[in-house]
Design an enzyme around this catalytic site. Structure first.
Site, PDB file in Angstrom:
ATOM      1  N   ASP A 282       0.828  -1.200   0.000  1.00  0.00           N
ATOM      2  CA  ASP A 282       0.000   0.000   0.000  1.00  0.00           C
ATOM      3  C   ASP A 282       0.870   1.260   0.000  1.00  0.00           C
ATOM      4  OD1 ASP A 282      -2.405  -1.568   0.373  1.00  0.00           O
ATOM      5  OD2 ASP A 282      -1.767  -1.809   2.462  1.00  0.00           O
TER       6      ASP A 282
ATOM      7  N   ASP B  89      -2.290  -1.307  -5.083  1.00  0.00           N
ATOM      8  CA  ASP B  89      -3.038  -1.736  -3.907  1.00  0.00           C
ATOM      9  C   ASP B  89      -3.724  -0.510  -3.299  1.00  0.00           C
ATOM     10  OD1 ASP B  89      -4.050  -3.353  -1.882  1.00  0.00           O
ATOM     11  OD2 ASP B  89      -2.158  -4.375  -1.539  1.00  0.00           O
TER      12      ASP B  89
ATOM     13  N   ASP C 143      -4.485   1.804   3.903  1.00  0.00           N
ATOM     14  CA  ASP C 143      -5.163   0.601   4.382  1.00  0.00           C
ATOM     15  C   ASP C 143      -4.784   0.333   5.829  1.00  0.00           C
ATOM     16  OD1 ASP C 143      -6.289   0.344   1.916  1.00  0.00           O
ATOM     17  OD2 ASP C 143      -5.460  -1.642   1.473  1.00  0.00           O
TER      18      ASP C 143
ATOM     19  N   ARG D 279     -14.083   2.457  -1.857  1.00  0.00           N
ATOM     20  CA  ARG D 279     -13.391   2.452  -0.564  1.00  0.00           C
ATOM     21  C   ARG D 279     -13.046   3.861  -0.109  1.00  0.00           C
ATOM     22  NH1 ARG D 279      -9.412  -2.879  -1.219  1.00  0.00           N
ATOM     23  NH2 ARG D 279     -11.110  -4.331  -1.739  1.00  0.00           N
TER      24      ARG D 279
END
Length: 322
Positions: free
Chosen positions: A135, A164, A168, A221
């Protein structure tokens, strides 16, 4: 002022002031420039990063990797752009990572805070991190992390798995605030809780604040939130398809956000819940079941949705001046 004196002053400003206890301010514009962690990162003893520690300036991947590894109190100042297609830099506890100015960008590699605590990441750009390298900013098994005034992005010229996540927060990460950050041009932006099957580990953790952020040109997201407790407020969403997704028993408090050109601004899957107040959902709607999270344990400043765009766009991102 010499370069060395500037760096010393910058480090003192950003890390030294973080020793102060969080206090309420009168409006969001003052909060945008706050030098003390707020939101969930202010709980559990607070987040002060490398305050009081040594200061190191880095301008290469090797220098950065070496400087970040220890758990000793330290301030790492990123000077200029560092371009390297490489694995994430592992960040030790008690660390402040500060971009010297808007030219401080990590291009091709990101940061990982894993099994650590008390980390501040501010005024830093991170972009174009390939999925094989992790990430842009990842937090796992870690607590008390403040991500503030950052600029994270890639592009949507490839398939959705080419990169990615941008930010996160997984594996029982806890007491985290993401604030005043420009999150843009990406497929899957920010994930809280990595798996539907990780409830035993994640339940009771994943307490995250998203405040005063600018999200633009994102597919999904914004964030997607499993199991934990989330507070999303005073953020501006522009051309984001699937925005805030509450799932797997997550409880969210969503306040004073604005959604422009967003297909699904707030929705639930697999028994997620939300309490929504004073949001402008634009042409979309809130379809999440009513939750139970009606308050949080910290003080915060909330402005009306009508003022959010003017307060956030142009101030979120790498906009700090010292």
């Amino acid at each position: 002022m010499t370069h060395l004196k500037f760096i010393a002053a910058l480090a003192a400003c950003l890390s030294g002031q973080a020793l102060a206890a969080p206090t309420a301010t009168s409006n969001l514009n003052k909060r945008q420039g706050a030098d003390t962690a707020f939101g969930f990162a202010s709980l559990n003893g607070g987040t002060t990063g490398g305050a009081g520690g040594t200061t190191t300036t880095v301008s290469s991947y090797a220098e950065f990797t070496e400087a970040a590894s220890s758990d000793d109190a330290k301030v790492i100042v990123v000077s200029g752009a560092i371009t390297e297609t490489a694995d994430q830099v592992h960040v030790g506890s008690n660390t402040s990572i500060l971009g010297a100015n808007a030219d401080a960008v990590l291009d091709g590699f990101g940061l990982l805070v894993k099994e650590k605590e008390n980390v501040i990441i501010r005024n830093l750009g991170v972009r174009n991190v390939l999925a094989d390298n992790g990430d842009a900013i990842g937090v796992q098994y870690a607590n008390n992390v403040w991500i503030d005034h950052c600029d994270v992005s890639s592009n949507r010229d490839h398939d959705k798995d080419y990169y990615d996540g941008l930010i996160d927060l997984t594996h029982a990460a806890d007491f985290i605030t993401v604030s005043n950050t420009y999150i843009h041009d990406h497929w899957k932006a920010s994930l809280v809780g990595h798996s539907d099957n990780n409830g035993d580990e994640d339940t009771g953790h994943l307490r995250v604040t998203y405040a005063n952020n600018y999200w633009s040109n994102i597919n999904s997201r914004g964030p997607s939130f499993r199991f934990g407790t989330g507070h999303v407020y005073n953020s501006y969403y522009e051309n984001v398809s699937d925005v805030i997704n509450t799932r797997q028993g997550a409880q969210l408090l969503v306040e004073g956000n604005v959604f422009s050109g967003c297909k699904k601004p707030l929705y639930a899957t697999d028994e997620g819940y939300a309490v929504a107040r004073d949001n402008d959902f634009g042409d979309g709607e809130n379809t999440a079941p009513e939750g139970t999270l009606t308050s949080v344990e910290y003080e915060y400043d909330l402005i009306d949705a009508a003022g959010v765009k003017a307060a956030v766009v142009g101030t979120a991102g790498q906009t700090l001046t010292f």
